[in-house]
Motif scaffolding. Structure first.
Motif, PDB file in Angstrom:
ATOM      1  N   PRO A  40       0.667  -1.212   0.063  1.00 18.55           N
ATOM      2  CA  PRO A  40       0.048  -0.123  -0.011  1.00 18.55           C
ATOM      3  C   PRO A  40       0.936   1.262  -0.050  1.00 18.55           C
ATOM      4  N   GLY A  41       0.548   2.106  -1.064  1.00 13.28           N
ATOM      5  CA  GLY A  41       1.213   3.465  -1.051  1.00 13.28           C
ATOM      6  C   GLY A  41       2.679   3.323  -1.511  1.00 13.28           C
ATOM      7  N   LYS A  42       2.967   2.134  -2.031  1.00 18.44           N
ATOM      8  CA  LYS A  42       4.435   2.079  -2.292  1.00 18.44           C
ATOM      9  C   LYS A  42       4.650   1.430  -3.722  1.00 18.44           C
ATOM     10  N   GLU A  43       5.822   1.491  -4.394  1.00 20.74           N
ATOM     11  CA  GLU A  43       5.889   1.044  -5.903  1.00 20.74           C
ATOM     12  C   GLU A  43       5.926  -0.437  -5.854  1.00 20.74           C
ATOM     13  N   ARG A  44       5.740  -1.084  -7.065  1.00 25.94           N
ATOM     14  CA  ARG A  44       5.625  -2.207  -7.196  1.00 25.94           C
ATOM     15  C   ARG A  44       7.287  -2.749  -6.961  1.00 25.94           C
ATOM     16  N   GLU A  45       7.343  -3.955  -6.404  1.00 23.50           N
ATOM     17  CA  GLU A  45       9.008  -4.580  -6.260  1.00 23.50           C
ATOM     18  C   GLU A  45       8.846  -6.079  -6.671  1.00 23.50           C
ATOM     19  N   PHE A  46      10.084  -6.442  -6.789  1.00 23.36           N
ATOM     20  CA  PHE A  46      10.481  -7.958  -6.960  1.00 23.36           C
ATOM     21  C   PHE A  46      10.274  -8.671  -6.067  1.00 23.36           C
ATOM     22  N   VAL A  47       9.756  -9.822  -6.174  1.00 27.50           N
ATOM     23  CA  VAL A  47       9.519 -10.762  -5.191  1.00 27.50           C
ATOM     24  C   VAL A  47      10.531 -12.029  -5.579  1.00 27.50           C
ATOM     25  N   ALA A  48       9.999 -12.975  -6.591  1.00 23.82           N
ATOM     26  CA  ALA A  48      10.830 -13.953  -6.996  1.00 23.82           C
ATOM     27  C   ALA A  48      10.633 -14.293  -8.200  1.00 23.82           C
ATOM     28  N   THR A  49      11.707 -15.061  -8.789  1.00 21.40           N
ATOM     29  CA  THR A  49      11.585 -15.462 -10.337  1.00 21.40           C
ATOM     30  C   THR A  49      12.164 -16.732 -10.646  1.00 21.40           C
ATOM     31  N   ILE A  50      11.659 -17.620 -11.517  1.00 24.79           N
ATOM     32  CA  ILE A  50      12.233 -18.654 -11.914  1.00 24.79           C
ATOM     33  C   ILE A  50      12.151 -18.705 -13.241  1.00 24.79           C
ATOM     34  N   THR A  57      15.491 -16.823  -8.304  1.00 22.26           N
ATOM     35  CA  THR A  57      16.248 -15.830  -7.557  1.00 22.26           C
ATOM     36  C   THR A  57      14.729 -15.259  -6.591  1.00 22.26           C
ATOM     37  N   TYR A  58      15.412 -14.787  -5.473  1.00 29.71           N
ATOM     38  CA  TYR A  58      14.458 -14.150  -4.385  1.00 29.71           C
ATOM     39  C   TYR A  58      14.859 -12.736  -3.961  1.00 29.71           C
ATOM     40  N   ALA A  59      13.950 -11.824  -3.822  1.00 26.28           N
ATOM     41  CA  ALA A  59      14.345 -10.711  -3.085  1.00 26.28           C
ATOM     42  C   ALA A  59      14.997 -10.980  -1.575  1.00 26.28           C
ATOM     43  N   ASP A  60      15.614 -10.272  -1.244  1.00 23.79           N
ATOM     44  CA  ASP A  60      16.221 -10.460   0.015  1.00 23.79           C
ATOM     45  C   ASP A  60      15.368 -10.502   1.231  1.00 23.79           C
ATOM     46  N   SER A  61      14.260  -9.551   1.092  1.00 26.19           N
ATOM     47  CA  SER A  61      12.971  -9.603   2.330  1.00 26.19           C
ATOM     48  C   SER A  61      12.337 -10.874   2.357  1.00 26.19           C
ATOM     49  N   VAL A  62      12.294 -11.653   1.227  1.00 20.16           N
ATOM     50  CA  VAL A  62      11.787 -12.928   1.338  1.00 20.16           C
ATOM     51  C   VAL A  62      12.473 -14.080   1.107  1.00 20.16           C
ATOM     52  N   LYS A  63      13.665 -13.988   1.207  1.00 20.75           N
ATOM     53  CA  LYS A  63      14.735 -15.089   1.127  1.00 20.75           C
ATOM     54  C   LYS A  63      14.601 -16.002   2.560  1.00 20.75           C
ATOM     55  N   GLY A  64      14.143 -17.316   2.314  1.00 15.94           N
ATOM     56  CA  GLY A  64      14.141 -18.377   3.415  1.00 15.94           C
ATOM     57  C   GLY A  64      12.662 -18.326   3.680  1.00 15.94           C
ATOM     58  N   ARG A  65      11.868 -17.499   3.359  1.00 18.21           N
ATOM     59  CA  ARG A  65      10.396 -17.485   3.749  1.00 18.21           C
ATOM     60  C   ARG A  65       9.463 -18.090   2.525  1.00 18.21           C
ATOM     61  N   PHE A  66       9.935 -17.662   1.396  1.00 21.51           N
ATOM     62  CA  PHE A  66       8.978 -17.690   0.277  1.00 21.51           C
ATOM     63  C   PHE A  66       9.681 -18.610  -0.609  1.00 21.51           C
ATOM     64  N   THR A  67       8.855 -19.722  -1.497  1.00 26.71           N
ATOM     65  CA  THR A  67       9.406 -20.656  -2.306  1.00 26.71           C
ATOM     66  C   THR A  67       8.792 -20.333  -3.831  1.00 26.71           C
ATOM     67  N   ILE A  68       9.411 -20.257  -4.841  1.00 24.63           N
ATOM     68  CA  ILE A  68       8.623 -20.042  -6.139  1.00 24.63           C
ATOM     69  C   ILE A  68       8.874 -21.422  -6.697  1.00 24.63           C
ATOM     70  N   SER A  69       7.905 -22.133  -7.501  1.00 24.12           N
ATOM     71  CA  SER A  69       8.044 -23.230  -8.211  1.00 24.12           C
ATOM     72  C   SER A  69       7.078 -23.249  -9.186  1.00 24.12           C
ATOM     73  N   ARG A  70       7.122 -24.114 -10.057  1.00 23.05           N
ATOM     74  CA  ARG A  70       6.149 -24.536 -11.288  1.00 23.05           C
ATOM     75  C   ARG A  70       5.915 -25.780 -11.548  1.00 23.05           C
ATOM     76  N   ASP A  71       4.612 -26.057 -12.116  1.00 25.47           N
ATOM     77  CA  ASP A  71       4.146 -27.512 -12.559  1.00 25.47           C
ATOM     78  C   ASP A  71       4.293 -27.273 -14.069  1.00 25.47           C
ATOM     79  N   ILE A  72       5.426 -27.797 -14.524  1.00 22.16           N
ATOM     80  CA  ILE A  72       5.712 -27.866 -15.994  1.00 22.16           C
ATOM     81  C   ILE A  72       4.587 -27.955 -16.843  1.00 22.16           C
ATOM     82  N   ARG A  73       3.881 -29.331 -16.432  1.00 20.68           N
ATOM     83  CA  ARG A  73       2.873 -30.018 -17.117  1.00 20.68           C
ATOM     84  C   ARG A  73       1.584 -28.975 -17.446  1.00 20.68           C
ATOM     85  N   LYS A  74       1.349 -28.466 -16.155  1.00 24.40           N
ATOM     86  CA  LYS A  74       0.062 -27.496 -16.292  1.00 24.40           C
ATOM     87  C   LYS A  74       0.517 -26.202 -16.615  1.00 24.40           C
ATOM     88  N   GLY A  75       1.836 -25.746 -16.655  1.00 25.27           N
ATOM     89  CA  GLY A  75       2.376 -24.403 -16.925  1.00 25.27           C
ATOM     90  C   GLY A  75       1.681 -23.378 -15.961  1.00 25.27           C
TER      91      GLY A  75
END
Length: 122
Positions: A40-50, A57-75
């Motif tokens: 709220p009231g701030k600019e868009r910021e990066f969180v995670a990318t795969i 790769t993760y933003a330092d603020s979420v490293k160790g708490r957030f996990t990005i993953s993908r289901d290749i079959r489902k996309g």
């Protein structure tokens, strides 16, 4: 081509949520995908990318708490968020690239979802 983020909601600090990003019009099975957020009231910021063939790769603020993953079959791309803090409150957006590479730069993404709201109360 549309991306749709879902799974947002309200949770107490310390809790968990899992966001999902699905697509229509094309399948993002081997494309670079990312999660961004706008507090709220701030600019868009990066969180995670795969991407394809390399570690996420993760933003330092979420490293160790957030996990990005993908289901290749489902996309589908997921963002598992644990140990949530009040400062994680934001609208979360998923984004996709035509490239297979990861990127922390929002300008590198070609497709965006509509966002899903995550509210963390302390």
């Amino acid at each position: 081509v549309q991306l749709q983020a879902s799974g947002g909601g309200s949770v107490q600090a310390g809790g968990s949520l899992r966001l999902s990003c699905s697509s229509s019009g094309r399948t993002f099975s081997n494309n670079g995908m990312g999660w961004f957020r706008q507090p709220p009231g701030k600019e868009r910021e990066f969180v995670a990318t795969i991407g394809w063939g390399g570690p996420p790769t993760y933003a330092d603020s979420v490293k160790g708490r957030f996990t990005i993953s993908r289901d290749i079959r489902k996309g589908t791309v997921y963002l598992q968020m644990n140990s949530l803090k009040s400062e994680d409150t934001a609208i979360y957006y998923c984004a996709g690239r035509r490239s297979a590479a990861i990127s922390t730069n929002a300008m590198a993404y070609d497709y965006w979802g509509q966002g899903t709201l995550v509210t963390v109360s302390s």
